[in-house]
Design an enzyme around this catalytic site. Structure first.
Site, mmCIF file in Angstrom:
data_model
loop_
_atom_site.group_PDB
_atom_site.id
_atom_site.type_symbol
_atom_site.label_atom_id
_atom_site.label_comp_id
_atom_site.label_asym_id
_atom_site.label_seq_id
_atom_site.Cartn_x
_atom_site.Cartn_y
_atom_site.Cartn_z
ATOM 1 N N GLU A 1 0.835 -1.213 0.000
ATOM 2 C CA GLU A 1 0.000 0.000 0.000
ATOM 3 C C GLU A 1 0.860 1.251 0.000
ATOM 4 O O GLU A 1 1.975 1.235 0.510
ATOM 5 C CB GLU A 1 -0.840 0.059 1.281
ATOM 6 C CG GLU A 1 -2.014 -0.851 1.296
ATOM 7 C CD GLU A 1 -2.781 -0.767 2.613
ATOM 8 O OE1 GLU A 1 -3.840 -1.360 2.674
ATOM 9 O OE2 GLU A 1 -2.301 -0.112 3.562
ATOM 10 N N SER B 1 6.223 9.679 17.372
ATOM 11 C CA SER B 1 6.031 8.807 18.525
ATOM 12 C C SER B 1 7.285 7.999 18.849
ATOM 13 O O SER B 1 7.727 7.943 20.001
ATOM 14 C CB SER B 1 4.839 7.875 18.261
ATOM 15 O OG SER B 1 4.972 6.681 18.992
ATOM 16 N N ILE C 1 11.189 4.001 21.995
ATOM 17 C CA ILE C 1 10.757 2.601 22.128
ATOM 18 C C ILE C 1 9.897 2.204 20.929
ATOM 19 O O ILE C 1 9.014 2.949 20.510
ATOM 20 C CB ILE C 1 9.914 2.409 23.414
ATOM 21 C CG1 ILE C 1 10.723 2.724 24.679
ATOM 22 C CG2 ILE C 1 9.311 0.996 23.499
ATOM 23 C CD1 ILE C 1 11.865 1.758 24.960
ATOM 24 N N LYS D 1 5.213 -1.929 18.795
ATOM 25 C CA LYS D 1 4.212 -2.702 18.047
ATOM 26 C C LYS D 1 4.892 -3.476 16.931
ATOM 27 O O LYS D 1 5.346 -2.879 15.959
ATOM 28 C CB LYS D 1 3.193 -1.719 17.459
ATOM 29 C CG LYS D 1 1.898 -2.297 17.012
ATOM 30 C CD LYS D 1 0.974 -1.140 16.655
ATOM 31 C CE LYS D 1 -0.397 -1.582 16.282
ATOM 32 N NZ LYS D 1 -1.238 -0.427 15.950
ATOM 33 N N VAL E 1 2.024 -7.083 5.983
ATOM 34 C CA VAL E 1 0.586 -7.233 6.181
ATOM 35 C C VAL E 1 0.075 -6.016 6.947
ATOM 36 O O VAL E 1 -0.913 -5.399 6.595
ATOM 37 C CB VAL E 1 0.281 -8.541 6.952
ATOM 38 C CG1 VAL E 1 -1.203 -8.643 7.277
ATOM 39 C CG2 VAL E 1 0.732 -9.748 6.135
ATOM 40 N N HIS F 1 3.558 2.115 7.768
ATOM 41 C CA HIS F 1 4.100 3.392 8.250
ATOM 42 C C HIS F 1 5.267 3.171 9.201
ATOM 43 O O HIS F 1 6.203 3.959 9.230
ATOM 44 C CB HIS F 1 2.985 4.240 8.862
ATOM 45 C CG HIS F 1 1.931 4.578 7.848
ATOM 46 N ND1 HIS F 1 0.845 3.755 7.624
ATOM 47 C CD2 HIS F 1 1.838 5.592 6.962
ATOM 48 C CE1 HIS F 1 0.125 4.274 6.645
ATOM 49 N NE2 HIS F 1 0.700 5.380 6.225
ATOM 50 N N TRP G 1 -10.386 -0.248 4.868
ATOM 51 C CA TRP G 1 -10.638 0.988 5.610
ATOM 52 C C TRP G 1 -11.480 1.894 4.718
ATOM 53 O O TRP G 1 -11.314 1.894 3.505
ATOM 54 C CB TRP G 1 -9.335 1.724 5.914
ATOM 55 C CG TRP G 1 -8.438 1.059 6.888
ATOM 56 C CD1 TRP G 1 -7.387 0.250 6.593
ATOM 57 C CD2 TRP G 1 -8.496 1.160 8.325
ATOM 58 N NE1 TRP G 1 -6.781 -0.162 7.755
ATOM 59 C CE2 TRP G 1 -7.435 0.383 8.824
ATOM 60 C CE3 TRP G 1 -9.329 1.827 9.216
ATOM 61 C CZ2 TRP G 1 -7.180 0.257 10.180
ATOM 62 C CZ3 TRP G 1 -9.079 1.705 10.572
ATOM 63 C CH2 TRP G 1 -8.026 0.927 11.044
ATOM 64 N N THR H 1 -6.240 -2.213 2.690
ATOM 65 C CA THR H 1 -6.490 -3.432 3.456
ATOM 66 C C THR H 1 -6.433 -3.167 4.958
ATOM 67 O O THR H 1 -5.685 -2.323 5.430
ATOM 68 C CB THR H 1 -5.449 -4.522 3.154
ATOM 69 O OG1 THR H 1 -4.171 -4.094 3.620
ATOM 70 C CG2 THR H 1 -5.392 -4.842 1.684
ATOM 71 N N HIS I 1 -6.165 -5.841 8.016
ATOM 72 C CA HIS I 1 -6.069 -7.260 8.370
ATOM 73 C C HIS I 1 -6.433 -7.464 9.829
ATOM 74 O O HIS I 1 -6.023 -6.692 10.692
ATOM 75 C CB HIS I 1 -4.658 -7.774 8.094
ATOM 76 C CG HIS I 1 -4.361 -7.910 6.631
ATOM 77 N ND1 HIS I 1 -3.787 -6.902 5.880
ATOM 78 C CD2 HIS I 1 -4.571 -8.943 5.779
ATOM 79 C CE1 HIS I 1 -3.660 -7.306 4.626
ATOM 80 N NE2 HIS I 1 -4.120 -8.547 4.528
#
Ligand code: ADP
Length: 243
Positions: free
Chosen positions: A30, A43, A49, A52, A68, A72, A102, A224, A226
């Site tokens: 994408e 962030s 840190i 995710k 998947v 970003h 989305w 997408t 997921h």
């Protein structure tokens, strides 16, 4: 308003095994949303840190991984000069992995949006059953408001143009752009006056996600969404360890 509105599912958080995969071995499917890229960079550099993990799937027959989830994060880490990222490798074609889409929505002046879309060569026509046509993949997008709906004919190419226009207009501050995980949530917010219009399209299949990636093609941003049977638990990896 945030960049995305994630549906409230009751999905359990699970501790997951992750491995470090080189960013160069990851293939996006994408395009990016500028504001989301900026938000991630801000962030991760602010906290130092990376919490995710990326979700990846092996590209059949290649020493490469399909991104998947985490476009970003991937682009942001690349921009910062990092080399690798903690990743969870999924069994992509198993029934556990579901693919949805989305729905971009905006608060702002419809006429300005229409003018920009038309300037980019798109056709936008009022159409009562536009949403049905979009769900049947007969058009690129349905643009649905409280009492008006439009159809935007075309396919992937036209979806990319719509995304580009929305991204630009949001960066310019002409519209507030928000991506909804569920169109029902978007419609609810529309009733409350929080957004004015939502763009509706059908989600691609897994095969449709994997195929273009092999050829190096990408979908428009946030095509997408997921969903796994679990949400990977937060990890605690120092940004500096990714260089
Ligand atoms: P996409 O959903 O388009 O594939 P991403 O999932 O990479 O793209 O979107 C950015 C994500 O980065 C957001 O889901 C956000 O929760 C996450 N994020 C924000 N800050 C951090 C951080 N410090 N470490 C890891 N992930 C972060």
């Amino acid at each position: 308003m945030g960049v995305e509105k994630v549906p409230k599912y009751d999905i359990p958080v699970k501790k997951v095994e992750y491995v470090f995969i080189e960013l160069e071995k990851m293939k996006p499917h994408e395009q990016l949303v500028q504001k989301e890229l900026e938000a991630f960079i801000k962030s991760v550099t602010g906290s130092g840190i990376f919490w995710k993990p990326m979700l990846l799937a092996k590209v059949p027959g290649e020493d490469m991984y399909l991104i998947v989830d985490g476009h970003h994060r991937w682009a942001g880490l690349m921009k910062l000069g990092a080399k690798k990222a903690p990743s969870v490798i999924l069994d992509y074609f198993s029934d556990d992995v579901k693919v949805y889409t989305w729905y971009p929505a905006f608060k702002g002046d419809l006429d300005r949006v229409l003018k920009r879309l038309k300037k980019e060569g798109l056709t936008v026509e009022e159409c009562e059953n536009a949403e049905e046509l979009a769900e049947n993949e007969e058009i690129a997008f349905a643009l649905v408001g409280k009492d008006k709906a439009f159809k935007i004919p075309g396919g992937l190419k036209e979806q990319k143009i719509v995304s580009k226009v929305l991204d630009e207009m949001s960066v310019e501050g002409e519209i507030e752009l928000i991506y909804y995980g569920l169109k029902e949530d978007a419609k609810e917010d529309m009733d409350k006056g929080e957004i004015d219009y939502v763009f509706i399209r059908k989600a691609p299949s897994k095969e449709e996600v994997m195929e273009p990636v092999k050829k190096g093609e990408v979908f428009s941003p946030k095509t997408t969404r997921h969903v796994l049977p679990f949400i990977p638990d937060k990890i605690d990896v120092k940004l500096e360890d990714l260089f």
